[in-house]
Design a protein around this motif. Structure first.
Motif, PDB file in Angstrom:
ATOM      1  N   TYR A 144     -14.502  -2.660   1.835  1.00 27.35           N
ATOM      2  CA  TYR A 144     -14.271  -1.378   1.181  1.00 27.35           C
ATOM      3  C   TYR A 144     -15.021  -0.266   1.917  1.00 27.35           C
ATOM      4  CZ  TYR A 144     -12.628  -4.008  -2.923  1.00 27.35           C
ATOM      5  OH  TYR A 144     -11.939  -4.840  -3.768  1.00 27.35           O
ATOM      6  N   LEU A 145     -14.397   0.906   1.955  1.00 30.46           N
ATOM      7  CA  LEU A 145     -15.082   2.113   2.408  1.00 30.46           C
ATOM      8  C   LEU A 145     -15.434   2.940   1.183  1.00 30.46           C
ATOM      9  CD1 LEU A 145     -12.995   3.343   5.490  1.00 30.46           C
ATOM     10  CD2 LEU A 145     -15.040   1.916   5.463  1.00 30.46           C
ATOM     11  N   ILE A 146     -16.668   3.378   1.117  1.00 32.72           N
ATOM     12  CA  ILE A 146     -17.120   4.175  -0.024  1.00 32.72           C
ATOM     13  C   ILE A 146     -17.502   5.560   0.488  1.00 32.72           C
ATOM     14  CG2 ILE A 146     -18.881   4.398  -1.809  1.00 32.72           C
ATOM     15  CD1 ILE A 146     -18.965   1.395  -1.993  1.00 32.72           C
ATOM     16  N   VAL A 147     -16.795   6.571   0.014  1.00 31.35           N
ATOM     17  CA  VAL A 147     -17.052   7.945   0.450  1.00 31.35           C
ATOM     18  C   VAL A 147     -18.163   8.539  -0.409  1.00 31.35           C
ATOM     19  CG1 VAL A 147     -16.088  10.256   0.764  1.00 31.35           C
ATOM     20  CG2 VAL A 147     -14.672   8.226   1.215  1.00 31.35           C
ATOM     21  N   ASN A 148     -19.273   8.844   0.224  1.00 30.08           N
ATOM     22  CA  ASN A 148     -20.433   9.379  -0.490  1.00 30.08           C
ATOM     23  C   ASN A 148     -20.401  10.900  -0.429  1.00 30.08           C
ATOM     24  OD1 ASN A 148     -22.813   9.707  -1.832  1.00 30.08           O
ATOM     25  ND2 ASN A 148     -24.130   8.971  -0.188  1.00 30.08           N
ATOM     26  N   ASP A 149     -19.699  11.490  -1.400  1.00 31.62           N
ATOM     27  CA  ASP A 149     -19.609  12.942  -1.504  1.00 31.62           C
ATOM     28  C   ASP A 149     -20.558  13.404  -2.607  1.00 31.62           C
ATOM     29  OD1 ASP A 149     -18.925  15.568  -1.361  1.00 31.62           O
ATOM     30  OD2 ASP A 149     -16.855  15.323  -2.032  1.00 31.62           O
ATOM     31  N   LYS A 150     -20.253  13.011  -3.848  1.00 31.43           N
ATOM     32  CA  LYS A 150     -21.131  13.294  -4.983  1.00 31.43           C
ATOM     33  C   LYS A 150     -21.804  11.991  -5.387  1.00 31.43           C
ATOM     34  CE  LYS A 150     -18.241  17.098  -6.588  1.00 31.43           C
ATOM     35  NZ  LYS A 150     -17.404  17.627  -7.698  1.00 31.43           N
ATOM     36  N   VAL A 208     -22.017   6.201  -7.011  1.00 25.93           N
ATOM     37  CA  VAL A 208     -22.715   5.081  -7.651  1.00 25.93           C
ATOM     38  C   VAL A 208     -21.777   4.356  -8.613  1.00 25.93           C
ATOM     39  CG1 VAL A 208     -24.536   4.489  -9.304  1.00 25.93           C
ATOM     40  CG2 VAL A 208     -25.030   6.036  -7.410  1.00 25.93           C
ATOM     41  N   ILE A 209     -21.027   5.121  -9.414  1.00 23.26           N
ATOM     42  CA  ILE A 209     -20.076   4.524 -10.357  1.00 23.26           C
ATOM     43  C   ILE A 209     -19.004   3.738  -9.605  1.00 23.26           C
ATOM     44  CG2 ILE A 209     -18.263   5.074 -12.048  1.00 23.26           C
ATOM     45  CD1 ILE A 209     -20.056   7.473 -12.898  1.00 23.26           C
ATOM     46  N   THR A 210     -18.521   4.296  -8.499  1.00 18.23           N
ATOM     47  CA  THR A 210     -17.491   3.618  -7.696  1.00 18.23           C
ATOM     48  C   THR A 210     -18.014   2.314  -7.121  1.00 18.23           C
ATOM     49  OG1 THR A 210     -16.411   5.710  -7.110  1.00 18.23           O
ATOM     50  CG2 THR A 210     -16.005   3.825  -5.656  1.00 18.23           C
ATOM     51  N   MET A 211     -19.215   2.356  -6.547  1.00 20.79           N
ATOM     52  CA  MET A 211     -19.789   1.148  -5.953  1.00 20.79           C
ATOM     53  C   MET A 211     -19.993   0.073  -7.016  1.00 20.79           C
ATOM     54  SD  MET A 211     -23.291   0.608  -3.703  1.00 20.79           S
ATOM     55  CE  MET A 211     -22.647   1.231  -2.159  1.00 20.79           C
ATOM     56  N   HIS A 212     -20.502   0.449  -8.175  1.00 21.46           N
ATOM     57  CA  HIS A 212     -20.725  -0.504  -9.263  1.00 21.46           C
ATOM     58  C   HIS A 212     -19.402  -1.140  -9.698  1.00 21.46           C
ATOM     59  CE1 HIS A 212     -22.357  -2.316 -12.868  1.00 21.46           C
ATOM     60  NE2 HIS A 212     -21.515  -1.642 -13.624  1.00 21.46           N
ATOM     61  N   ALA A 213     -18.359  -0.320  -9.817  1.00 27.45           N
ATOM     62  CA  ALA A 213     -17.048  -0.825 -10.252  1.00 27.45           C
ATOM     63  C   ALA A 213     -16.471  -1.810  -9.236  1.00 27.45           C
ATOM     64  CB  ALA A 213     -16.086   0.343 -10.462  1.00 27.45           C
ATOM     65  N   ILE A 214     -16.641  -1.513  -7.961  1.00 27.04           N
ATOM     66  CA  ILE A 214     -16.137  -2.413  -6.915  1.00 27.04           C
ATOM     67  C   ILE A 214     -16.851  -3.760  -6.979  1.00 27.04           C
ATOM     68  CG2 ILE A 214     -16.136  -2.818  -4.412  1.00 27.04           C
ATOM     69  CD1 ILE A 214     -15.574   0.196  -4.081  1.00 27.04           C
ATOM     70  N   THR A 274     -30.382   4.314  -6.346  1.00 29.72           N
ATOM     71  CA  THR A 274     -29.858   4.850  -7.608  1.00 29.72           C
ATOM     72  C   THR A 274     -29.078   3.781  -8.353  1.00 29.72           C
ATOM     73  OG1 THR A 274     -29.681   7.040  -6.574  1.00 29.72           O
ATOM     74  CG2 THR A 274     -28.494   6.707  -8.647  1.00 29.72           C
ATOM     75  N   LEU A 275     -28.274   3.009  -7.625  1.00 28.48           N
ATOM     76  CA  LEU A 275     -27.488   1.929  -8.227  1.00 28.48           C
ATOM     77  C   LEU A 275     -28.399   0.914  -8.912  1.00 28.48           C
ATOM     78  CD1 LEU A 275     -24.500   0.662  -8.296  1.00 28.48           C
ATOM     79  CD2 LEU A 275     -25.337  -0.783  -6.442  1.00 28.48           C
ATOM     80  N   VAL A 276     -29.454   0.490  -8.220  1.00 28.19           N
ATOM     81  CA  VAL A 276     -30.373  -0.517  -8.753  1.00 28.19           C
ATOM     82  C   VAL A 276     -31.121   0.011  -9.974  1.00 28.19           C
ATOM     83  CG1 VAL A 276     -32.457  -1.840  -8.242  1.00 28.19           C
ATOM     84  CG2 VAL A 276     -30.605  -1.745  -6.577  1.00 28.19           C
ATOM     85  N   ASN A 277     -31.489   1.293  -9.956  1.00 25.81           N
ATOM     86  CA  ASN A 277     -32.204   1.888 -11.085  1.00 25.81           C
ATOM     87  C   ASN A 277     -31.287   2.102 -12.295  1.00 25.81           C
ATOM     88  OD1 ASN A 277     -34.665   2.011  -9.767  1.00 25.81           O
ATOM     89  ND2 ASN A 277     -34.278   4.042  -8.906  1.00 25.81           N
ATOM     90  N   GLN A 278     -30.008   2.358 -12.035  1.00 27.10           N
ATOM     91  CA  GLN A 278     -29.074   2.689 -13.100  1.00 27.10           C
ATOM     92  C   GLN A 278     -28.493   1.453 -13.785  1.00 27.10           C
ATOM     93  OE1 GLN A 278     -26.909   6.226 -12.193  1.00 27.10           O
ATOM     94  NE2 GLN A 278     -25.063   5.522 -13.228  1.00 27.10           N
ATOM     95  N   TYR A 279     -28.330   0.381 -13.015  1.00 22.77           N
ATOM     96  CA  TYR A 279     -27.761  -0.859 -13.544  1.00 22.77           C
ATOM     97  C   TYR A 279     -28.752  -1.994 -13.315  1.00 22.77           C
ATOM     98  CZ  TYR A 279     -23.481   1.928 -13.316  1.00 22.77           C
ATOM     99  OH  TYR A 279     -22.546   2.924 -13.453  1.00 22.77           O
ATOM    100  N   LYS A 280     -28.825  -2.911 -14.251  1.00 23.26           N
ATOM    101  CA  LYS A 280     -29.913  -3.902 -14.247  1.00 23.26           C
ATOM    102  C   LYS A 280     -29.598  -5.210 -13.530  1.00 23.26           C
ATOM    103  CE  LYS A 280     -32.416  -1.018 -16.475  1.00 23.26           C
ATOM    104  NZ  LYS A 280     -33.402  -0.247 -15.706  1.00 23.26           N
ATOM    105  N   ASN A 281     -28.341  -5.403 -13.107  1.00 23.12           N
ATOM    106  CA  ASN A 281     -27.990  -6.714 -12.570  1.00 23.12           C
ATOM    107  C   ASN A 281     -28.061  -6.792 -11.042  1.00 23.12           C
ATOM    108  OD1 ASN A 281     -27.194  -9.418 -13.265  1.00 23.12           O
ATOM    109  ND2 ASN A 281     -25.275  -8.998 -12.206  1.00 23.12           N
ATOM    110  N   TYR A 282     -28.755  -5.823 -10.427  1.00 24.50           N
ATOM    111  CA  TYR A 282     -28.825  -5.812  -8.969  1.00 24.50           C
ATOM    112  C   TYR A 282     -30.253  -6.069  -8.474  1.00 24.50           C
ATOM    113  CZ  TYR A 282     -24.240  -3.630  -9.295  1.00 24.50           C
ATOM    114  OH  TYR A 282     -22.920  -3.367  -9.583  1.00 24.50           O
TER     115      TYR A 282
END
Length: 210
Positions: A164-170, A175-181, A24-32
């Motif tokens: 970093y620990l990323i809690v995958n709830d929603k 995805v927004i959190t991972m991108h920001a980090i 989802t991250l790769v599809n949503q943002y182009k720099n990955y």
């Protein structure tokens, strides 16, 4: 010249949803760019060389090991799996942030060899939710799920070795959190050596011109 990308290693418990998160991250943002592994197993129906995996013979893979062409590699069930160094480095040089999904032991090996690597660990909010996700997939028997839970218990002992620990709830929030980090990492001082040197040189020129 574009800024060099960051190598991001993502690990997580089986059932944490890290695969869906990264796609989802790769599809949503182009720099990955998702790293493509090499393997000696045969292609499955629909798999394409260079898309799902780089498919190699055992002889080819072992020659690559001998020439230190892997960032990391391991052997599972009589097949090799590894991350080709050339592919990753070419993507990083092009300014792409490269995301590599590997288990914890391999992740810590990568961090040791490449200290600038960003380590992210994906976890559900609780053990109960992890168990519900594993059973809800309906793809594994009780014995396999028990083994995955036992392995997760062991993995939990070294979670703090990640950056970093990323809690995958929603999913969308995650995805927004991972991108920001990841994007925030680009501003870390140790990643800005070229800019720092330019500023320092600027002060020298400025002082000399006074």
């Amino acid at each position: 010249m574009s800024e060099k990308g960051i190598l991001v290693v993502v690990s997580g418990f089986a059932g944490s949803g890290k695969g869906t998160l990264m796609k989802t991250l790769v599809n949503q943002y182009k720099n990955y760019a998702l790293s493509i592994s090499a393997t000696t197993r045969n292609p499955r129906p629909g798999e394409v060389d260079g898309r799902e995996y780089f498919f190699k013979t055992t002889e080819e893979f072992e020659a690559m090991i001998a020439q230190e062409e892997f960032i990391e590699y391991a052997q599972y069930v009589n097949h090799y799996y590894g991350t080709p160094r050339e592919y990753v480095e070419s993507q990083l040089s092009a300014g792409k942030d490269v995301i590599l999904e590997i288990e914890m032991q391999g992740a810590l090996q990568v961090k040791e060899k490449f200290p600038e690597t960003l380590l992210l660990f994906v976890t559900p909010p609780s053990v109960e939710i992890l168990y519900k996700r594993l059973t809800g997939r309906g793809t594994e028997d009780k014995e396999t799920i028990a083994l995955r839970m036992a392995r997760a218990k062991e993995e939990a002992k070294i979670m703090e070795q990640y950056d970093y620990l990323i809690v995958n709830d929603k999913l969308e929030e995650c995805v927004i959190t991972m991108h920001a980090i990841i994007q925030g990492e680009h501003a870390r001082a140790f990643r800005k050596k070229e800019l720092i040197n330019t500023i320092r040189e600027g002060f020298v020129c400025f002082s000399e011109g006074e």
